[in-house]
Design a protein around this motif. Structure first.
Motif, PDB file in Angstrom:
ATOM      1  N   TYR A 349      17.513  53.601 -63.563  1.00  0.00           N
ATOM      2  CA  TYR A 349      16.658  54.353 -64.476  1.00  0.00           C
ATOM      3  C   TYR A 349      16.775  53.886 -65.928  1.00  0.00           C
ATOM      4  O   TYR A 349      15.766  53.586 -66.566  1.00  0.00           O
ATOM      5  CB  TYR A 349      16.970  55.849 -64.372  1.00  0.00           C
ATOM      6  CG  TYR A 349      16.628  56.417 -63.022  1.00  0.00           C
ATOM      7  CD1 TYR A 349      15.297  56.643 -62.670  1.00  0.00           C
ATOM      8  CD2 TYR A 349      17.617  56.698 -62.088  1.00  0.00           C
ATOM      9  CE1 TYR A 349      14.967  57.148 -61.423  1.00  0.00           C
ATOM     10  CE2 TYR A 349      17.301  57.196 -60.836  1.00  0.00           C
ATOM     11  CZ  TYR A 349      15.976  57.425 -60.507  1.00  0.00           C
ATOM     12  OH  TYR A 349      15.649  57.920 -59.264  1.00  0.00           O
ATOM     13  N   MET A 350      17.998  53.822 -66.442  1.00  0.00           N
ATOM     14  CA  MET A 350      18.132  53.450 -67.852  1.00  0.00           C
ATOM     15  C   MET A 350      17.769  51.993 -68.071  1.00  0.00           C
ATOM     16  O   MET A 350      17.069  51.664 -69.036  1.00  0.00           O
ATOM     17  CB  MET A 350      19.539  53.749 -68.354  1.00  0.00           C
ATOM     18  CG  MET A 350      19.831  55.235 -68.476  1.00  0.00           C
ATOM     19  SD  MET A 350      21.341  55.597 -69.416  1.00  0.00           S
ATOM     20  CE  MET A 350      20.828  55.193 -71.082  1.00  0.00           C
ATOM     21  N   LEU A 351      18.238  51.092 -67.201  1.00  0.00           N
ATOM     22  CA  LEU A 351      17.939  49.674 -67.392  1.00  0.00           C
ATOM     23  C   LEU A 351      16.533  49.332 -66.899  1.00  0.00           C
ATOM     24  O   LEU A 351      15.702  48.845 -67.667  1.00  0.00           O
ATOM     25  CB  LEU A 351      18.970  48.812 -66.669  1.00  0.00           C
ATOM     26  CG  LEU A 351      18.732  47.299 -66.783  1.00  0.00           C
ATOM     27  CD1 LEU A 351      18.895  46.845 -68.229  1.00  0.00           C
ATOM     28  CD2 LEU A 351      19.696  46.529 -65.880  1.00  0.00           C
ATOM     29  N   ASN A 352      16.249  49.625 -65.623  1.00  0.00           N
ATOM     30  CA  ASN A 352      14.966  49.201 -65.066  1.00  0.00           C
ATOM     31  C   ASN A 352      13.799  50.060 -65.550  1.00  0.00           C
ATOM     32  O   ASN A 352      12.843  49.561 -66.148  1.00  0.00           O
ATOM     33  CB  ASN A 352      15.036  49.217 -63.535  1.00  0.00           C
ATOM     34  CG  ASN A 352      15.994  48.174 -62.998  1.00  0.00           C
ATOM     35  OD1 ASN A 352      16.215  47.139 -63.624  1.00  0.00           O
ATOM     36  ND2 ASN A 352      16.595  48.446 -61.855  1.00  0.00           N
ATOM     37  N   PHE A 353      13.865  51.367 -65.314  1.00  0.00           N
ATOM     38  CA  PHE A 353      12.765  52.240 -65.723  1.00  0.00           C
ATOM     39  C   PHE A 353      12.638  52.275 -67.246  1.00  0.00           C
ATOM     40  O   PHE A 353      11.531  52.231 -67.792  1.00  0.00           O
ATOM     41  CB  PHE A 353      12.989  53.652 -65.186  1.00  0.00           C
ATOM     42  CG  PHE A 353      11.951  54.634 -65.644  1.00  0.00           C
ATOM     43  CD1 PHE A 353      10.651  54.585 -65.142  1.00  0.00           C
ATOM     44  CD2 PHE A 353      12.260  55.598 -66.589  1.00  0.00           C
ATOM     45  CE1 PHE A 353       9.688  55.486 -65.574  1.00  0.00           C
ATOM     46  CE2 PHE A 353      11.308  56.507 -67.013  1.00  0.00           C
ATOM     47  CZ  PHE A 353      10.015  56.452 -66.508  1.00  0.00           C
ATOM     48  N   GLY A 354      13.793  52.328 -67.945  1.00  0.00           N
ATOM     49  CA  GLY A 354      13.762  52.333 -69.407  1.00  0.00           C
ATOM     50  C   GLY A 354      13.124  51.079 -69.963  1.00  0.00           C
ATOM     51  O   GLY A 354      12.320  51.134 -70.898  1.00  0.00           O
ATOM     52  N   SER A 355      13.447  49.913 -69.381  1.00  0.00           N
ATOM     53  CA  SER A 355      12.872  48.655 -69.854  1.00  0.00           C
ATOM     54  C   SER A 355      11.378  48.587 -69.578  1.00  0.00           C
ATOM     55  O   SER A 355      10.600  48.074 -70.397  1.00  0.00           O
ATOM     56  CB  SER A 355      13.587  47.471 -69.192  1.00  0.00           C
ATOM     57  OG  SER A 355      14.948  47.421 -69.586  1.00  0.00           O
ATOM     58  N   VAL A 356      10.945  49.089 -68.414  1.00  0.00           N
ATOM     59  CA  VAL A 356       9.503  49.118 -68.111  1.00  0.00           C
ATOM     60  C   VAL A 356       8.767  49.991 -69.116  1.00  0.00           C
ATOM     61  O   VAL A 356       7.703  49.631 -69.635  1.00  0.00           O
ATOM     62  CB  VAL A 356       9.264  49.619 -66.673  1.00  0.00           C
ATOM     63  CG1 VAL A 356       7.784  49.919 -66.446  1.00  0.00           C
ATOM     64  CG2 VAL A 356       9.758  48.592 -65.654  1.00  0.00           C
ATOM     65  N   LEU A 357       9.325  51.164 -69.402  1.00  0.00           N
ATOM     66  CA  LEU A 357       8.692  52.088 -70.339  1.00  0.00           C
ATOM     67  C   LEU A 357       8.606  51.477 -71.733  1.00  0.00           C
ATOM     68  O   LEU A 357       7.560  51.562 -72.406  1.00  0.00           O
ATOM     69  CB  LEU A 357       9.477  53.395 -70.381  1.00  0.00           C
ATOM     70  CG  LEU A 357       8.864  54.564 -71.161  1.00  0.00           C
ATOM     71  CD1 LEU A 357       7.471  54.884 -70.659  1.00  0.00           C
ATOM     72  CD2 LEU A 357       9.766  55.790 -71.058  1.00  0.00           C
ATOM     73  N   ILE A 358       9.679  50.834 -72.174  1.00  0.00           N
ATOM     74  CA  ILE A 358       9.673  50.167 -73.474  1.00  0.00           C
ATOM     75  C   ILE A 358       8.640  49.042 -73.486  1.00  0.00           C
ATOM     76  O   ILE A 358       7.912  48.861 -74.475  1.00  0.00           O
ATOM     77  CB  ILE A 358      11.076  49.621 -73.808  1.00  0.00           C
ATOM     78  CG1 ILE A 358      12.049  50.781 -74.050  1.00  0.00           C
ATOM     79  CG2 ILE A 358      11.033  48.712 -75.026  1.00  0.00           C
ATOM     80  CD1 ILE A 358      13.497  50.346 -74.211  1.00  0.00           C
ATOM     81  N   ALA A 359       8.557  48.279 -72.398  1.00  0.00           N
ATOM     82  CA  ALA A 359       7.601  47.172 -72.330  1.00  0.00           C
ATOM     83  C   ALA A 359       6.160  47.677 -72.419  1.00  0.00           C
ATOM     84  O   ALA A 359       5.319  47.063 -73.086  1.00  0.00           O
ATOM     85  CB  ALA A 359       7.798  46.381 -71.035  1.00  0.00           C
ATOM     86  N   VAL A 360       5.864  48.793 -71.761  1.00  0.00           N
ATOM     87  CA  VAL A 360       4.504  49.361 -71.813  1.00  0.00           C
ATOM     88  C   VAL A 360       4.159  49.770 -73.242  1.00  0.00           C
ATOM     89  O   VAL A 360       3.066  49.469 -73.750  1.00  0.00           O
ATOM     90  CB  VAL A 360       4.383  50.565 -70.855  1.00  0.00           C
ATOM     91  CG1 VAL A 360       3.072  51.303 -71.091  1.00  0.00           C
ATOM     92  CG2 VAL A 360       4.474  50.099 -69.405  1.00  0.00           C
ATOM     93  N   ILE A 361       5.074  50.479 -73.895  1.00  0.00           N
ATOM     94  CA  ILE A 361       4.837  50.912 -75.276  1.00  0.00           C
ATOM     95  C   ILE A 361       4.663  49.693 -76.185  1.00  0.00           C
ATOM     96  O   ILE A 361       3.746  49.648 -77.022  1.00  0.00           O
ATOM     97  CB  ILE A 361       6.001  51.787 -75.771  1.00  0.00           C
ATOM     98  CG1 ILE A 361       6.026  53.102 -74.997  1.00  0.00           C
ATOM     99  CG2 ILE A 361       5.894  52.059 -77.270  1.00  0.00           C
ATOM    100  CD1 ILE A 361       7.226  53.978 -75.300  1.00  0.00           C
TER     101      ILE A 361
END
Length: 379
Positions: A349-361
């Motif tokens: 969640y923090m690494l994978n999901f967090g990185s995806v969310l940051i990339a989208v923004i």
């Protein structure tokens, strides 16, 4: 215990991201005074986008503010801004004359320029400036003050927490200016969510190591801290170099280009966590992109146009403030990340999901900045 701790941490991450998603972009106005013979000659630069937000300038709603639209609202602009600026000498309030309206361009767009004079017989060496522009609409707004009295310069930063500044040329105190710009540097990085997300994207894998094609927990705290130190040092040195060069006038790049590359740096750093290419020398990428982030930090001081000693004081205070704000972010994030690094929650969640969310923004920011679009995601 671990589950509750993990929920708290992901909540902090989501609050950080979502808080930025709906935040307004910070704004600045530039207020310059030249004092002499009982008269204060003033110039006040205010972003057209801020005035449009406050009192409405774009009469036809086409997203562009023309000179004709601004001219039609000259009286409204004058009434609005001068109701939020008070200058007072020892014995009485100073009164302004009707301003001259112009338009100029700063690093972040077009500004209305109001040139005016204030009659202030007793305001020779000491007076007080009270400022309340836009604070009710945008708590991130800052008024940057520069006062010139026979070649002596004093500066200050007006904010919702400090709405008054006492200008005193009889008892100058450069350390106060240093502290004000230091505080502004801390504030600048804390509201600079693109800078924060870039740093967090780099720190997320710092407590892990890449082996056999995947991220594994770093066993040694010493090695994790060494990796963090290299990343933070590279970012600090890089943005300090370009901040100084830009403020001193040696480097000048279009704001739109700089802001677009900053957004791209966040996108690249986030995607690199998902598909890592550089496994052992991440500080090299950090240094390269840090050079661009330094140009983004510089815009506040460039537009203020400070000379000589005042520039040195403001630059030193601002840069140290940025570093202090960065240390706080690292000091909060890294211990939490190291404690959670072995958990499935951290890696999934923090690494994978967090990185995806940051990339989208970051991708949305990149489209907004490079193509002059507006998706309502301010940065």
């Amino acid at each position: 215990m671990n589950r509750h701790f993990s929920i708290i941490c992901i909540g902090i991450l989501l609050l950080l991201l979502c808080g930025h998603t709906f935040a307004h972009k910070a704004s600045d106005s530039y207020l310059r005074f030249k004092v002499g013979d009982g008269i204060i000659q003033g110039q006040w630069d205010i972003a057209l986008r801020d005035l449009d937000y406050a009192i409405g300038l774009d009469s036809n709603g086409d997203g562009r503010i023309t000179w004709g639209e601004l001219r039609a609202r000259h009286h409204a602009v004058t009434e609005y801004v001068f109701s939020r600026l008070k200058v007072r000498s020892i014995d009485a309030r100073c009164w302004h004359q009707a301003p001259e309206h112009l338009v100029d361009h700063h690093t972040d767009g077009a500004y209305a320029v109001l040139r005016f004079a204030m009659t202030c017989p007793d305001a020779t060496n000491t007076f007080e400036v009270a400022y309340d522009l836009l604070f009710d609409l945008d708590p991130l707004h800052r008024g940057l003050l520069q006062v010139d009295h026979d070649g002596q310069i004093q500066t200050g930063v007006l904010s919702p927490e400090q709405r008054k500044i006492r200008v005193d040329f009889e008892n100058p105190a450069p350390w106060r200016e240093f502290l004000q710009f230091g505080k502004e540097g801390v504030w600048h990085i804390w509201i600079g969510f693109d800078h924060i997300l870039f740093l967090i994207s780099l720190l997320l894998p710092a407590v892990l190591c890449w082996q056999t094609g995947r991220w594994l927990p770093q066993h040694s705290l010493r090695l994790a801290l060494w990796e963090v130190l290299k990343i933070v040092t590279a970012f600090t040195i890089a943005h300090s170099i370009t901040l100084c060069l830009a403020v001193l006038g040696f480097v000048s790049l279009p704001s739109r280009w700089v802001e677009s590359v900053i957004a791209a740096s966040v996108l690249v750093a986030a995607l690199h966590n998902l598909y890592p290419i550089i496994h052992t020398r991440l500080w090299i990428m950090t240094f390269f992109f840090g050079l661009i982030h330094g140009l983004g930090f510089a815009s506040v001081l460039i537009d203020l146009g400070l000379p000589g000693q005042s520039l040195a004081i403001a630059l030193a205070g601002f840069n140290l403030g940025v570093e202090a704000g960065q240390v706080v972010i690292v000091g909060i994030f890294v211990p939490l990340a190291f404690l959670l690094r072995r958990t499935r929650f951290y890696q999934r969640y923090m690494l994978n999901f967090g990185s995806v969310l940051i990339a989208v923004i970051a991708f949305i920011w990149l489209m907004e900045r490079s193509m002059a679009l507006d998706f309502g995601l301010w940065a």
